[in-house]
Design a protein around this motif. Structure first.
Motif, PDB file in Angstrom:
ATOM      1  N   VAL A 271      50.294  45.255  36.571  1.00  0.00           N
ATOM      2  CA  VAL A 271      49.675  45.424  37.848  1.00  0.00           C
ATOM      3  C   VAL A 271      49.733  44.163  38.654  1.00  0.00           C
ATOM      4  CG1 VAL A 271      48.204  47.119  36.592  1.00  0.00           C
ATOM      5  CG2 VAL A 271      47.663  44.915  36.532  1.00  0.00           C
ATOM      6  N   THR A 272      49.154  44.456  39.790  1.00  0.00           N
ATOM      7  CA  THR A 272      49.439  43.094  40.748  1.00  0.00           C
ATOM      8  C   THR A 272      47.855  43.290  41.345  1.00  0.00           C
ATOM      9  OG1 THR A 272      51.706  43.483  41.198  1.00  0.00           O
ATOM     10  CG2 THR A 272      50.337  42.039  42.875  1.00  0.00           C
ATOM     11  N   ILE A 273      47.303  41.837  41.076  1.00  0.00           N
ATOM     12  CA  ILE A 273      45.972  41.678  41.561  1.00  0.00           C
ATOM     13  C   ILE A 273      45.846  40.419  42.205  1.00  0.00           C
ATOM     14  CG2 ILE A 273      43.632  41.230  40.986  1.00  0.00           C
ATOM     15  CD1 ILE A 273      44.294  42.781  38.241  1.00  0.00           C
ATOM     16  N   GLY A 274      45.545  40.351  43.480  1.00  0.00           N
ATOM     17  CA  GLY A 274      45.362  39.183  44.394  1.00  0.00           C
ATOM     18  C   GLY A 274      46.999  38.744  44.420  1.00  0.00           C
ATOM     19  N   GLY A 275      47.890  39.235  44.647  1.00  0.00           N
ATOM     20  CA  GLY A 275      49.436  39.005  44.668  1.00  0.00           C
ATOM     21  C   GLY A 275      49.932  38.259  43.413  1.00  0.00           C
ATOM     22  N   GLN A 276      49.261  38.325  42.300  1.00  0.00           N
ATOM     23  CA  GLN A 276      49.756  37.879  40.713  1.00  0.00           C
ATOM     24  C   GLN A 276      50.074  39.104  40.213  1.00  0.00           C
ATOM     25  OE1 GLN A 276      47.739  34.645  39.205  1.00  0.00           O
ATOM     26  NE2 GLN A 276      48.792  34.735  37.432  1.00  0.00           N
TER      27      GLN A 276
ATOM     28  N   ILE B 257      40.287  50.590  38.006  1.00  0.00           N
ATOM     29  CA  ILE B 257      41.293  50.529  37.016  1.00  0.00           C
ATOM     30  C   ILE B 257      42.133  49.651  36.614  1.00  0.00           C
ATOM     31  CG2 ILE B 257      43.354  52.175  36.229  1.00  0.00           C
ATOM     32  CD1 ILE B 257      42.205  54.380  38.234  1.00  0.00           C
ATOM     33  N   VAL B 258      42.664  49.044  37.742  1.00  0.00           N
ATOM     34  CA  VAL B 258      43.532  47.973  37.450  1.00  0.00           C
ATOM     35  C   VAL B 258      42.898  46.545  37.534  1.00  0.00           C
ATOM     36  CG1 VAL B 258      45.558  49.090  38.491  1.00  0.00           C
ATOM     37  CG2 VAL B 258      44.081  47.350  39.851  1.00  0.00           C
ATOM     38  N   GLY B 259      41.811  46.217  38.148  1.00  0.00           N
ATOM     39  CA  GLY B 259      40.834  45.005  38.005  1.00  0.00           C
ATOM     40  C   GLY B 259      40.820  44.550  39.503  1.00  0.00           C
ATOM     41  N   SER B 260      40.290  43.279  39.602  1.00  0.00           N
ATOM     42  CA  SER B 260      40.080  42.790  40.870  1.00  0.00           C
ATOM     43  C   SER B 260      39.766  41.194  40.622  1.00  0.00           C
ATOM     44  CB  SER B 260      38.968  43.500  41.477  1.00  0.00           C
ATOM     45  OG  SER B 260      37.968  43.381  41.133  1.00  0.00           O
TER      46      SER B 260
ATOM     47  N   LYS C  18      31.854  27.947  40.262  1.00  0.00           N
ATOM     48  CA  LYS C  18      32.988  27.247  40.359  1.00  0.00           C
ATOM     49  C   LYS C  18      33.628  27.154  41.741  1.00  0.00           C
ATOM     50  CE  LYS C  18      34.408  28.154  35.559  1.00  0.00           C
ATOM     51  NZ  LYS C  18      35.693  28.704  34.849  1.00  0.00           N
ATOM     52  N   ALA C  19      32.997  28.104  42.812  1.00  0.00           N
ATOM     53  CA  ALA C  19      33.098  28.236  43.877  1.00  0.00           C
ATOM     54  C   ALA C  19      34.636  28.631  44.111  1.00  0.00           C
ATOM     55  CB  ALA C  19      33.130  26.960  44.863  1.00  0.00           C
ATOM     56  N   ALA C  20      35.028  29.554  43.304  1.00  0.00           N
ATOM     57  CA  ALA C  20      36.687  29.986  43.194  1.00  0.00           C
ATOM     58  C   ALA C  20      36.490  31.528  42.645  1.00  0.00           C
ATOM     59  CB  ALA C  20      37.221  29.181  42.374  1.00  0.00           C
ATOM     60  N   PHE C  21      37.595  32.187  42.965  1.00  0.00           N
ATOM     61  CA  PHE C  21      37.820  33.592  42.617  1.00  0.00           C
ATOM     62  C   PHE C  21      38.312  33.685  41.176  1.00  0.00           C
ATOM     63  CE2 PHE C  21      37.412  34.382  47.314  1.00  0.00           C
ATOM     64  CZ  PHE C  21      36.745  35.294  47.208  1.00  0.00           C
ATOM     65  N   ARG C  22      37.972  34.560  40.407  1.00  0.00           N
ATOM     66  CA  ARG C  22      38.546  34.655  39.195  1.00  0.00           C
ATOM     67  C   ARG C  22      38.982  36.096  38.861  1.00  0.00           C
ATOM     68  NH1 ARG C  22      33.073  35.204  37.839  1.00  0.00           N
ATOM     69  NH2 ARG C  22      32.662  37.199  36.627  1.00  0.00           N
ATOM     70  N   THR C  23      39.867  36.439  38.171  1.00  0.00           N
ATOM     71  CA  THR C  23      40.597  37.650  38.036  1.00  0.00           C
ATOM     72  C   THR C  23      39.960  38.485  36.959  1.00  0.00           C
ATOM     73  OG1 THR C  23      42.720  37.003  38.935  1.00  0.00           O
ATOM     74  CG2 THR C  23      42.475  38.900  37.558  1.00  0.00           C
ATOM     75  N   GLU C  24      39.439  39.723  37.283  1.00  0.00           N
ATOM     76  CA  GLU C  24      38.739  40.463  36.083  1.00  0.00           C
ATOM     77  C   GLU C  24      39.631  41.670  36.071  1.00  0.00           C
ATOM     78  OE1 GLU C  24      36.031  40.181  34.211  1.00  0.00           O
ATOM     79  OE2 GLU C  24      35.003  38.557  35.496  1.00  0.00           O
TER      80      GLU C  24
END
Length: 350
Positions: free
Chosen positions: A158-163, A108-111, A118-124
């Motif tokens: 919403v908060t995703i990954g502390g942001q 619902i909120v994303g992840s 890019k060897a990094a996490f992106r927010t969806e």
């Protein structure tokens, strides 16, 4: 001890906000513009949703008051169609989530998703990031998933990954639940129920309306909605601001507060039998909801001030999910609406 003399003393110390209210009172030009936009919204809505006047009113009130709404009815009564139509009408982004037992909060909120390139996490971002979000059969999702909506509904973020991520403005949640098929469902937590401004019980259409529905289905009216929006999200934000500027006399605020207070001290106001049906009264969101919904309704009908009938007419959708009844009341099939009516009967309107 009768607390009414104490409330009278408290009422006499309430500051008069009439001067401030008059400075921001909606003028004739603003009211004409608001009435024109609201008329176009309702006309566009009625072209696709047959009948269901109370549903149309409740959805508009929820949007104008920046609130959320819970719709309860049997399947097939245009709850999804109504929410989608309203979103299209106001030119906003619509998102639908079909709630199931295996639905996760991140659905619902994303992840955060790992991007190998890019060897990094992106927010969806999830489907909650829309102007009007339909949570279909919300009571089929787990309590953990339901709780994921609390921050979104209250804080509009919403908060995703502390942001933290702000949600679009305007933002309204339309949740639905089916009271008939309760197998595999979860009761919504009281804290979440309290965050819905309104709970609207959608009735079956009349035979004339149902005939019209069948005829329109045969003509394909509902298949490809191509009507252009009649306003923009910016227009809707202006209407929301106008709703806050609708004049509410302090006596009406006291009236709403006394009604909610009576639900918490039912033994003082009601007969012993009816008072025993109430396990827990409404929270302060009940009195806030009565006033905010009444102001929105006044704007919809073309007034820049609230009258007692605005509050009285919205008593059921604002309070039916906030007053918790005892097990005995449920066993005796006592409805929340009958208890609410009893409260309004004993607290005089100004």
């Amino acid at each position: 001890m009768d607390p009414r003399p104490q409330r009278a003393a408290w009422a006499s110390t309430t500051p008069d906000v009439s001067t401030v209210a008059k400075e921001r009172l909606l003028g004739p030009e603003e009211m004409r513009w608001a009435s024109g936009v609201l008329d176009r919204i309702q006309e566009s809505f009625q072209r696709r949703v047959i009948g269901q006047e109370s549903l149309r009113r409740a959805l508009l009130i929820a949007v104008l008051a920046k609130g959320h709404i819970l719709l309860e009815s049997a399947p097939g009564l245009a709850k999804t169609l109504a929410a989608h139509t309203l979103a299209l009408t106001i030119g906003g982004r619509f998102s639908r989530v079909q709630c199931t037992p295996d639905l996760l909060p991140s659905d619902i909120v994303g992840s955060q998703v790992f991007d190998p390139a890019k060897a990094a996490f992106r927010t969806e971002l999830g489907p909650i990031h829309a102007n009007l979000v339909l949570l279909d059969e919300i009571n089929r999702s787990s309590a953990k998933t339901q709780s994921a909506m609390l921050e979104a509904m209250q804080e509009h973020q919403v908060t995703i990954g502390g942001q933290s991520y702000r949600l679009p403005n305007p933002f309204t949640v339309v949740a639905t639940q089916n009271p008939i098929d309760d197998e595999g469902t979860h009761v919504l937590p009281a804290a979440q129920m309290d965050r819905f401004l309104l709970k609207e019980v959608v009735p079956y259409p009349g035979t004339t309306e149902e005939f019209d529905i069948v005829e329109r289905v045969r003509r394909g009216v509902f298949e490809a909605p191509n009507d252009p929006p009649v306003c923009t999200p910016e227009d809707l934000r202006t209407l929301q601001d106008y709703s806050r500027r609708v004049r509410v006399d302090p006596a009406l605020v006291r009236y709403a507060v006394e009604i909610v207070d009576a639900s918490r001290n039912a033994s003082t106001y009601l007969d012993a039998k009816t008072a025993d049906y109430i396990e827990q009264g409404a929270s302060p969101r009940g009195s806030i909801g009565l006033i905010e919904a009444a102001a929105a309704h006044a704007l919809i009908v073309g007034r820049n001030y609230v009258v007692p009938d605005d509050i009285i007419g919205l008593r059921h959708p604002v309070l039916r999910h906030r007053i918790r009844l005892t097990f005995e009341a449920t066993a005796l099939d006592v409805s929340p609406e009958s208890v609410i009516d009893a409260l309004f009967d004993v607290v005089p309107a100004p």
